[in-house]
Design a protein around this motif. Structure first.
Motif, short mmCIF file in Angstrom:
data_model
loop_
_atom_site.label_atom_id
_atom_site.label_comp_id
_atom_site.label_asym_id
_atom_site.label_seq_id
_atom_site.Cartn_x
_atom_site.Cartn_y
_atom_site.Cartn_z
N UNK A 25 -2.35 7.59 15.93
CA UNK A 25 -2.88 6.40 16.59
C UNK A 25 -3.53 5.48 15.57
N UNK A 26 -4.27 6.10 14.65
CA UNK A 26 -4.91 5.33 13.58
C UNK A 26 -3.85 4.67 12.70
N UNK A 27 -2.82 5.45 12.38
CA UNK A 27 -1.75 4.93 11.52
C UNK A 27 -1.06 3.73 12.18
N UNK A 28 -0.76 3.86 13.47
CA UNK A 28 -0.10 2.76 14.19
C UNK A 28 -1.01 1.54 14.28
N UNK A 29 -2.31 1.81 14.46
CA UNK A 29 -3.27 0.70 14.51
C UNK A 29 -3.30 -0.04 13.18
N UNK A 30 -3.23 0.73 12.07
CA UNK A 30 -3.21 0.11 10.74
C UNK A 30 -1.97 -0.75 10.56
N UNK A 31 -0.85 -0.26 11.04
CA UNK A 31 0.39 -1.04 10.94
C UNK A 31 0.26 -2.37 11.69
N UNK A 32 -0.35 -2.30 12.86
CA UNK A 32 -0.53 -3.53 13.64
C UNK A 32 -1.49 -4.50 12.93
N UNK A 33 -2.52 -3.92 12.31
CA UNK A 33 -3.48 -4.77 11.57
C UNK A 33 -2.81 -5.42 10.36
N UNK A 69 -10.44 -13.49 2.17
CA UNK A 69 -10.81 -12.37 3.05
C UNK A 69 -9.61 -11.65 3.64
N UNK A 70 -8.65 -12.35 4.26
CA UNK A 70 -7.50 -11.62 4.81
C UNK A 70 -6.65 -10.94 3.73
N UNK A 71 -6.57 -11.55 2.54
CA UNK A 71 -5.81 -10.92 1.46
C UNK A 71 -6.47 -9.61 1.02
N UNK A 72 -7.79 -9.63 0.93
CA UNK A 72 -8.53 -8.43 0.55
C UNK A 72 -8.35 -7.33 1.62
N UNK A 73 -8.48 -7.74 2.88
CA UNK A 73 -8.33 -6.78 3.97
C UNK A 73 -6.90 -6.22 4.01
N UNK A 74 -5.92 -7.08 3.77
CA UNK A 74 -4.52 -6.65 3.77
C UNK A 74 -4.27 -5.61 2.69
N UNK A 75 -4.82 -5.82 1.53
CA UNK A 75 -4.66 -4.87 0.44
C UNK A 75 -5.26 -3.52 0.81
N UNK A 76 -6.45 -3.54 1.40
CA UNK A 76 -7.13 -2.30 1.78
C UNK A 76 -6.34 -1.55 2.86
N UNK A 77 -5.86 -2.30 3.86
CA UNK A 77 -5.11 -1.68 4.95
C UNK A 77 -3.80 -1.07 4.44
N UNK A 78 -3.13 -1.75 3.53
CA UNK A 78 -1.89 -1.22 2.97
C UNK A 78 -2.14 0.06 2.19
N UNK A 79 -3.24 0.11 1.46
CA UNK A 79 -3.59 1.31 0.71
C UNK A 79 -3.88 2.48 1.64
N UNK A 80 -4.59 2.21 2.74
CA UNK A 80 -4.85 3.25 3.73
C UNK A 80 -3.55 3.77 4.34
N UNK A 81 -2.66 2.84 4.65
CA UNK A 81 -1.36 3.22 5.21
C UNK A 81 -0.59 4.12 4.26
N UNK A 82 -0.56 3.74 3.01
CA UNK A 82 0.17 4.52 2.01
C UNK A 82 -0.39 5.93 1.88
N UNK A 87 0.39 11.69 3.00
CA UNK A 87 -0.06 12.98 3.53
C UNK A 87 0.99 13.55 4.49
N UNK A 88 1.45 12.72 5.39
CA UNK A 88 2.44 13.16 6.37
C UNK A 88 3.72 13.62 5.66
N UNK A 89 4.22 12.81 4.73
CA UNK A 89 5.46 13.13 4.04
C UNK A 89 5.33 14.40 3.20
N UNK A 90 4.18 14.56 2.53
CA UNK A 90 3.97 15.73 1.69
C UNK A 90 3.95 17.01 2.52
#
Length: 380
Positions: A25-33, A69-82, A87-90
């Protein structure tokens, strides 16, 4: 193969994978963000282009500042997603790796095939018993149905049963309905005993007609002549489903080396199964592909004890055949390992996967026959 160490690694990865499933759910929320931030940045860039075209330098400066601000947030969200996806793939890779490693041990696979064979055999017994019950029900219902066609008295009793079943239900509904007036409820309460008496009388007449051949329990479940036909058809659909399951389990058993004929004639039904045989192909290993002949599953199935005995005979023959083909003795360590193997989660999961794959393959092999039968049913 060291099962204990493998199981520990597998259990850790599976637990982490199960946990990762919980924060999907968190992962999907991150994708939407990420998607929303990306669009926000795109929209701001479009506004910057328009402001530049208009020569509005102040607005260009303001818009560029608002991008930070959105660029900074986008970078952080992408890092969290990765991180989450890694973790899932490993963990999935580790789980898949342990499953693949187990599949490379032919001795363990043979041991699990034996376990699966026993499970499938028990399932066949259960399905066959259920099918026999439905066949017996239809035999009884058809007997009543045919008698009604031949004897007006039977049809009359069935019509009376239908009539008073409806009246009893109507009276009971009135009594339980809070919207009815006290007078209506009192009237229904007064009429109900008489209606129940008439219903019991009609059922009693029918029971006397079939005395000694059909139990009162069966008679008491009848509600109308029409419902006899509907119940017969419903049972026929279930019987057809049982036949498909029997065919699939039989094919799956064949694919791990068990070939048992399910044909039964009257003589074998009367025997003590001494003439029943289990046929195996000497030297044959369980095929992973290929399409064996679709089992011809007759209406009459072997008794449950016959099938269990056949499986035991097959298992003994398989062990004897393996002993002839592989003279090297099995070590006590290996025997103990296989005996205790099912205590490991990795082995239990692998056994479940093997069983599911065997049934999936069997269904695919039998599908052409099922499709032909469905086409024939439609034509009829």
């Amino acid at each position: 193969m060291e099962l204990e160490n493998m199981d520990k690694a597998y259990a850790r990865s599976k637990k982490a994978l199960d946990k990762s499933g919980k924060f999907m759910t968190t992962l999907n929320a991150l994708k939407n963000e990420v998607k929303a931030l990306t669009r926000q940045i795109e929209n701001i860039n479009i506004e910057i282009i328009r402001a530049e075209e208009d020569g509005d330098k102040a607005r260009v400066t303001t818009l560029k500042e608002s991008l930070k601000t959105p660029k900074k947030e986008l970078k952080e969200k992408k890092q969290q997603l990765e991180r989450l996806e890694t973790i899932v793939q490993k963990n999935q890779a580790t789980v898949d790796e342990k499953m693949a490693e187990l599949s490379q041990d032919p001795a363990l696979k043979a041991h699990l095939n034996e376990i699966i064979g026993k499970k499938f055999s028990r399932q066949l017994v259960k399905i066959q018993k259920s099918k026999e019950e439905k066949l017996k029900q239809n035999e009884t219902l058809s007997k009543i149905q045919e008698a009604a066609k031949q004897d007006p008295n039977v049809m009359y009793s069935l019509k009376e049963i239908e009539k008073y079943t409806k009246l009893v239900s109507k009276a009971q509904a009135t009594i339980a309905d809070n919207t009815k007036t006290p007078a209506e409820i009192a009237q229904a309460q007064q009429e109900l005993p008489g209606l129940q008496t008439e219903l019991n009388k009609a059922r009693g007449d029918l029971a006397r007609y079939f005395r000694g051949s059909i139990s009162r329990d069966v008679i008491d479940k009848i509600t109308s002549y029409e419902n006899l036909g509907r119940e017969i058809k419903a049972n026929e659909r279930q019987i057809k489903g049982f036949d498909k399951q029997i065919a699939n389990y039989t094919t799956a058993l064949q694919n791990i080396g068990l070939e048992s004929s399910l044909r039964e004639d009257q003589s074998s039904d009367r025997s003590d199964d001494s003439s029943s045989t289990t046929r195996t192909n000497a030297g044959r290993t369980a095929p992973s592909t290929g399409t064996p002949p679709t089992p011809n599953v007759p209406a009459t199935q072997p008794k449950w004890w016959q099938f269990v005995k056949r499986f035991k005979n097959w298992n003994a023959a398989r062990k004897e055949r393996n002993a002839e083909e592989e003279p090297a003795p099995v070590s006590q360590e290996d025997k103990q390992k296989f005996k205790n193997s099912m205590k490991y989660e990795v082995v239990r999961d692998y056994e479940e996967k093997m069983a599911a794959d065997l049934l999936k393959q069997a269904k695919a092999q039998n599908r052409p026959q099922v499709d032909r039968e469905n086409d024939e049913d439609e034509q009829r």
